[in-house]
Design a protein around this motif. Structure first.
Motif, PDB file in Angstrom:
ATOM      1  N   GLU A 206       0.817  -1.210   0.000  1.00 34.74           N
ATOM      2  CA  GLU A 206       0.000   0.000   0.000  1.00 34.74           C
ATOM      3  C   GLU A 206       0.852   1.260   0.000  1.00 34.74           C
ATOM      4  N   ASP A 207       2.094   1.166   0.450  1.00 30.66           N
ATOM      5  CA  ASP A 207       2.959   2.337   0.502  1.00 30.66           C
ATOM      6  C   ASP A 207       3.816   2.490  -0.749  1.00 30.66           C
ATOM      7  N   VAL A 208       3.738   1.523  -1.668  1.00 33.13           N
ATOM      8  CA  VAL A 208       4.583   1.555  -2.858  1.00 33.13           C
ATOM      9  C   VAL A 208       3.711   1.856  -4.066  1.00 33.13           C
ATOM     10  N   ASP A 209       4.045   2.917  -4.809  1.00 33.29           N
ATOM     11  CA  ASP A 209       3.329   3.280  -6.035  1.00 33.29           C
ATOM     12  C   ASP A 209       3.997   2.595  -7.209  1.00 33.29           C
ATOM     13  N   ILE A 210       3.255   1.679  -7.866  1.00 33.48           N
ATOM     14  CA  ILE A 210       3.781   0.968  -9.018  1.00 33.48           C
ATOM     15  C   ILE A 210       3.308   1.661 -10.280  1.00 33.48           C
ATOM     16  N   ILE A 211       4.224   2.002 -11.177  1.00 25.87           N
ATOM     17  CA  ILE A 211       3.906   2.713 -12.413  1.00 25.87           C
ATOM     18  C   ILE A 211       3.744   1.701 -13.529  1.00 25.87           C
ATOM     19  N   ASP A 212       2.642   1.870 -14.287  1.00 24.03           N
ATOM     20  CA  ASP A 212       2.412   1.025 -15.456  1.00 24.03           C
ATOM     21  C   ASP A 212       3.340   1.473 -16.570  1.00 24.03           C
ATOM     22  N   SER A 213       4.136   0.556 -17.107  1.00 25.94           N
ATOM     23  CA  SER A 213       5.096   0.929 -18.150  1.00 25.94           C
ATOM     24  C   SER A 213       4.404   1.372 -19.433  1.00 25.94           C
ATOM     25  N   ASP A 214       3.175   0.893 -19.704  1.00 27.34           N
ATOM     26  CA  ASP A 214       2.467   1.298 -20.914  1.00 27.34           C
ATOM     27  C   ASP A 214       2.060   2.764 -20.857  1.00 27.34           C
ATOM     28  N   GLU A 215       1.885   3.319 -19.662  1.00 23.36           N
ATOM     29  CA  GLU A 215       1.505   4.722 -19.544  1.00 23.36           C
ATOM     30  C   GLU A 215       2.655   5.670 -19.854  1.00 23.36           C
ATOM     31  N   LEU A 216       3.869   5.143 -19.912  1.00 28.88           N
ATOM     32  CA  LEU A 216       5.019   5.988 -20.231  1.00 28.88           C
ATOM     33  C   LEU A 216       5.156   6.232 -21.721  1.00 28.88           C
ATOM     34  N   LEU A 217       4.379   5.510 -22.561  1.00 25.15           N
ATOM     35  CA  LEU A 217       4.452   5.651 -24.008  1.00 25.15           C
ATOM     36  C   LEU A 217       3.209   6.358 -24.510  1.00 25.15           C
ATOM     37  N   ASP A 218       3.389   7.344 -25.421  1.00 32.00           N
ATOM     38  CA  ASP A 218       2.254   8.039 -26.030  1.00 32.00           C
ATOM     39  C   ASP A 218       2.055   7.510 -27.445  1.00 32.00           C
ATOM     40  N   ASP A 219       1.108   8.146 -28.183  1.00 33.74           N
ATOM     41  CA  ASP A 219       0.776   7.675 -29.541  1.00 33.74           C
ATOM     42  C   ASP A 219       1.953   7.821 -30.490  1.00 33.74           C
ATOM     43  N   ASP A 220       2.733   8.888 -30.334  1.00 34.82           N
ATOM     44  CA  ASP A 220       3.886   9.083 -31.224  1.00 34.82           C
ATOM     45  C   ASP A 220       4.934   7.998 -31.034  1.00 34.82           C
ATOM     46  N   ASP A 221       5.074   7.524 -29.785  1.00 37.70           N
ATOM     47  CA  ASP A 221       6.057   6.469 -29.537  1.00 37.70           C
ATOM     48  C   ASP A 221       5.624   5.148 -30.141  1.00 37.70           C
ATOM     49  N   LEU A 222       4.295   4.923 -30.235  1.00 36.37           N
ATOM     50  CA  LEU A 222       3.793   3.657 -30.765  1.00 36.37           C
ATOM     51  C   LEU A 222       3.667   3.651 -32.275  1.00 36.37           C
ATOM     52  N   ARG A 223       3.743   4.835 -32.915  1.00 37.87           N
ATOM     53  CA  ARG A 223       3.589   4.923 -34.364  1.00 37.87           C
ATOM     54  C   ARG A 223       4.858   4.395 -35.044  1.00 37.87           C
ATOM     55  N   LYS A 224       4.649   3.601 -36.093  1.00 39.92           N
ATOM     56  CA  LYS A 224       5.782   3.057 -36.827  1.00 39.92           C
ATOM     57  C   LYS A 224       6.486   4.174 -37.585  1.00 39.92           C
ATOM     58  N   PRO A 225       7.788   4.332 -37.424  1.00 36.74           N
ATOM     59  CA  PRO A 225       8.488   5.431 -38.094  1.00 36.74           C
ATOM     60  C   PRO A 225       8.636   5.181 -39.581  1.00 36.74           C
ATOM     61  N   ASP A 226       8.725   6.282 -40.314  1.00 33.56           N
ATOM     62  CA  ASP A 226       8.951   6.208 -41.746  1.00 33.56           C
ATOM     63  C   ASP A 226      10.378   5.737 -41.999  1.00 33.56           C
ATOM     64  N   THR A 227      10.520   4.805 -42.926  1.00 35.63           N
ATOM     65  CA  THR A 227      11.864   4.278 -43.194  1.00 35.63           C
ATOM     66  C   THR A 227      12.807   5.351 -43.714  1.00 35.63           C
ATOM     67  N   ALA A 228      12.268   6.359 -44.419  1.00 36.09           N
ATOM     68  CA  ALA A 228      13.123   7.422 -44.947  1.00 36.09           C
ATOM     69  C   ALA A 228      13.756   8.239 -43.818  1.00 36.09           C
ATOM     70  N   SER A 229      13.029   8.368 -42.700  1.00 42.35           N
ATOM     71  CA  SER A 229      13.566   9.149 -41.582  1.00 42.35           C
ATOM     72  C   SER A 229      14.655   8.405 -40.833  1.00 42.35           C
ATOM     73  N   LEU A 230      14.728   7.094 -41.049  1.00 40.87           N
ATOM     74  CA  LEU A 230      15.740   6.300 -40.369  1.00 40.87           C
ATOM     75  C   LEU A 230      17.051   6.221 -41.129  1.00 40.87           C
ATOM     76  N   ARG A 231      17.037   6.706 -42.367  1.00 41.81           N
ATOM     77  CA  ARG A 231      18.239   6.591 -43.187  1.00 41.81           C
ATOM     78  C   ARG A 231      19.259   7.651 -42.789  1.00 41.81           C
ATOM     79  N   ALA A 232      20.525   7.221 -42.779  1.00 42.00           N
ATOM     80  CA  ALA A 232      21.599   8.149 -42.457  1.00 42.00           C
ATOM     81  C   ALA A 232      21.888   9.042 -43.646  1.00 42.00           C
ATOM     82  N   LEU A 233      22.593  10.139 -43.378  1.00 41.75           N
ATOM     83  CA  LEU A 233      22.955  11.051 -44.450  1.00 41.75           C
ATOM     84  C   LEU A 233      23.842  10.330 -45.458  1.00 41.75           C
ATOM     85  N   GLY A 234      23.561  10.501 -46.733  1.00 41.53           N
ATOM     86  CA  GLY A 234      24.350   9.863 -47.779  1.00 41.53           C
ATOM     87  C   GLY A 234      23.933   8.449 -48.082  1.00 41.53           C
TER      88      GLY A 234
END
Length: 312
Positions: A206-234
């Motif tokens: 009762e004295d320990v607050d447990i944080i749900d790990s899913d609440e630490l992620l928002d919609d932007d974190d769950l969205r699949k990134p565009d492959t073009a944005s992952l490419r390095a320069l060149g």
């Protein structure tokens, strides 16, 4: 002569140089012979020919060099090393040498340089017996021999000893590989053990607050990134060159190129629409890619003569 510590029956080597007068050298030899007695032996060697002498290793008890009042002998490292070679373990070296007080003269050593040379040669227990000012006659003789024109020169007398062991000697070490039981290990305080021990019973849910790990992620974190944005320069497109993925590609370009390559390999080969292309221009369509080429057999590789290429 007591300062040399020569004992009856000992073997002594006296080293002389051309700056020492014959009379003083003969007197020194006679006095040393009187101390060693009939069972001892006194050898006389020139400092410039000491390295050519036939003295065996560890064959003498004492070496005297530069102890004459007018001696101007300078002892480089190779001479000191030769003296250490012929001395027995525990043998004594009695050495006299004119030194420079300021260290500005290149022909003379300083007291520190002489001591350092003795250590490098292997001597221990180096003691500076006395520093004495030279008489005008002695100073004039040494200056004439060394070509020295300064006034900051004194003569130092040093005693040194060869270690009591020989070069290359060895001794067996007593090693024990048996496992030792440490009975003196300090005991831990029970109170300290309890203080540093944590169990599940020590925690109140009762004295320990447990944080749900899913609440630490928002919609932007769950969205699949565009492959073009992952490419390095060149990465990928290079002007005038074909796309090429980097080594250990992680942006997906390597997979994309692999899919494109597989699709190109599956593309069906071009076939004739009329089936008469091999018969010649008279039987070919107006848009036939073989127009102007000679007739050929189906499956035959077309080879054009050099004259045909020249006419074209």
């Amino acid at each position: 002569m007591e300062r040399f510590g020569v004992q009856p029956g000992q073997r002594v080597v006296i080293i002389w140089d051309s700056s020492t007068s014959a009379e003083s050298q003969v007197k020194l030899v006679e006095e040393i012979q009187e101390m060693t007695g009939p069972s001892g032996r006194v050898a006389l060697e020139n400092i410039e020919r000491l390295k050519l002498s036939a003295h065996p290793d560890s064959s003498c008890d004492a070496v005297l060099s530069g102890v004459g009042p007018t001696s101007a002998a300078v002892h480089p490292l190779e001479i000191l090393a030769e003296m250490a070679r012929i001395l027995k373990p525990g043998g004594k070296l009695h050495l006299g040498e004119p030194i420079s007080v300021s260290g500005k003269n290149s022909k003379l050593q300083t007291s520190q340089q002489l001591t350092s040379g003795l250590r490098l040669a292997g001597f221990t227990q180096i003691t500076e017996v006395q520093n004495e000012d030279l008489t005008p006659e002695q100073l004039a003789t040494i200056k004439l021999y060394l070509g020295y024109h300064g006034n900051e020169m004194i003569k130092v007398k040093v005693e040194a000893q060869k270690p009591s062991y020989e070069v290359g000697s060895s001794s067996q070490l007593k090693l024990s590989f048996a496992k030792k039981t440490n009975t003196d290990r300090p005991r831990l305080d029970p109170g300290a053990v309890t203080a540093w021990t944590l169990s599940a019973n020590d925690m109140n849910d009762e004295d320990v607050d447990i944080i749900d790990s899913d609440e630490l992620l928002d919609d932007d974190d769950l969205r699949k990134p565009d492959t073009a944005s992952l490419r390095a320069l060149g990465c990928g497109d290079v002007a005038g060159k074909k796309k090429k993925a980097c080594k250990n590609c992680t942006c997906g370009l390597a997979d994309e190129l692999e899919v494109t390559s597989q699709s190109e390999r599956r593309k069906p080969a071009a076939t004739s629409a009329c089936g008469n292309c091999y018969l010649g221009d008279a039987f070919r369509c107006a848009s036939c890619p073989y127009m102007g080429m000679p007739a050929f057999q189906p499956g035959e590789t077309i080879r054009l003569a050099r004259s045909t290429l020249a006419d074209a």
